[in-house]
Design an enzyme around this catalytic site. Sequence first.
Site, PDB file in Angstrom:
ATOM      1  N   LYS A 148       0.674   0.288   6.860  1.00 38.93           N
ATOM      2  CA  LYS A 148       1.284  -1.047   6.811  1.00 38.93           C
ATOM      3  C   LYS A 148       2.102  -1.356   8.072  1.00 38.93           C
ATOM      4  O   LYS A 148       1.916  -2.398   8.695  1.00 38.93           O
ATOM      5  CB  LYS A 148       2.208  -1.180   5.579  1.00 38.93           C
ATOM      6  CG  LYS A 148       1.505  -0.994   4.247  1.00 38.93           C
ATOM      7  CD  LYS A 148       2.466  -1.102   3.078  1.00 38.93           C
ATOM      8  CE  LYS A 148       3.567  -0.073   3.062  1.00 38.93           C
ATOM      9  NZ  LYS A 148       3.106   1.334   2.959  1.00 38.93           N
ATOM     10  N   SER A 149       3.015  -0.457   8.424  1.00 37.01           N
ATOM     11  CA  SER A 149       3.901  -0.726   9.567  1.00 37.01           C
ATOM     12  C   SER A 149       3.118  -0.766  10.869  1.00 37.01           C
ATOM     13  O   SER A 149       3.388  -1.605  11.734  1.00 37.01           O
ATOM     14  CB  SER A 149       4.994   0.337   9.676  1.00 37.01           C
ATOM     15  OG  SER A 149       5.816   0.250   8.547  1.00 37.01           O
TER      16      SER A 149
ATOM     17  N   GLY B 125       0.835  -1.205   0.000  1.00 35.11           N
ATOM     18  CA  GLY B 125       0.000   0.000   0.000  1.00 35.11           C
ATOM     19  C   GLY B 125       0.863   1.245   0.000  1.00 35.11           C
ATOM     20  O   GLY B 125       2.094   1.170   0.163  1.00 35.11           O
ATOM     21  N   LEU B 126       0.205   2.377  -0.166  1.00 33.93           N
ATOM     22  CA  LEU B 126       0.903   3.664  -0.211  1.00 33.93           C
ATOM     23  C   LEU B 126       1.680   3.929   1.071  1.00 33.93           C
ATOM     24  O   LEU B 126       1.345   3.381   2.119  1.00 33.93           O
ATOM     25  CB  LEU B 126      -0.126   4.798  -0.370  1.00 33.93           C
ATOM     26  CG  LEU B 126      -0.946   4.855  -1.656  1.00 33.93           C
ATOM     27  CD1 LEU B 126      -1.988   5.956  -1.542  1.00 33.93           C
ATOM     28  CD2 LEU B 126      -0.031   5.093  -2.852  1.00 33.93           C
ATOM     29  N   SER B 127       2.657   4.800   0.981  1.00 34.18           N
ATOM     30  CA  SER B 127       3.323   5.283   2.179  1.00 34.18           C
ATOM     31  C   SER B 127       2.267   5.921   3.083  1.00 34.18           C
ATOM     32  O   SER B 127       1.388   6.633   2.601  1.00 34.18           O
ATOM     33  CB  SER B 127       4.379   6.320   1.770  1.00 34.18           C
ATOM     34  OG  SER B 127       5.012   6.838   2.912  1.00 34.18           O
TER      35      SER B 127
ATOM     36  N   SER C 221       5.868  -1.816  -2.097  1.00 32.30           N
ATOM     37  CA  SER C 221       5.845  -2.788  -3.211  1.00 32.30           C
ATOM     38  C   SER C 221       4.812  -2.392  -4.277  1.00 32.30           C
ATOM     39  O   SER C 221       3.799  -3.058  -4.451  1.00 32.30           O
ATOM     40  CB  SER C 221       5.601  -4.215  -2.707  1.00 32.30           C
ATOM     41  OG  SER C 221       4.609  -4.326  -1.714  1.00 32.30           O
TER      42      SER C 221
END
Length: 200
Positions: A37-38, A31-33, A105
Amino acid sequence: MATNITWHDGLTHAERSKLRGQNGLTIWLTGLSASGKSTIATALEQHLLHSGIAAYRLDGDNIRFGLNKDLGFSEKDRNENIRRIAEVSKLFADSTTVSITSFISPYRADRDQARALHEKDSIPFVEVHVDVPVEVAEQRDPKGLYKKARAGLIPEFTGISAPYEAPENPELHIRSDQLTVEESVTVIVEYLTSKGLVRL
Ligand code: ADP
């Protein structure tokens, strides 16, 4: 000399999983910055560890600054970045760990290659699209990266000056502007248990 060492030639993935009492797999967050995600990966890793499951997170901090510190953000370097991450994640999964990768990614072909690498060896690969509209990601901007990208200080910034190719058939699609972090983790864990990939 008497020993109590047990060994035999080779050890299959199935034997290793049985001996360890858990399956390895890769959970691939894309996914986008600033999509989350983190944040989700960290909460998921903690939840699995607290439940007695070996889990490990691969992210920019332990990959980009180590193994992949020779790579930049051109398309070619991003391809190589993801290729190496996929190989490393597969090794963790093969060792029966739940490996959670947290990388933008952006290219579909790279993610498909990561999937193929796992499927070739029958290691489960769960692609999770952590999705938010770019405007939301830009508002969050926890590291100030969008601001810098808008100012032209970061070339090839995904969502601004470089493409993001959304997954077409991810196992899971999470709208992180509509779910809390806890709800996102629950969605992933319920998927994993429903498929028999983890036993909690
Ligand atoms: P990424 O790893 O995708 O770049 P981060 O997890 O580093 O994203 O940053 C996401 C930011 O969005 C964090 O500051 C996080 O606290 C915030 N955020 C707000 N709501 C959510 C949510 N529901 N899920 C995930 N992150 C969220």
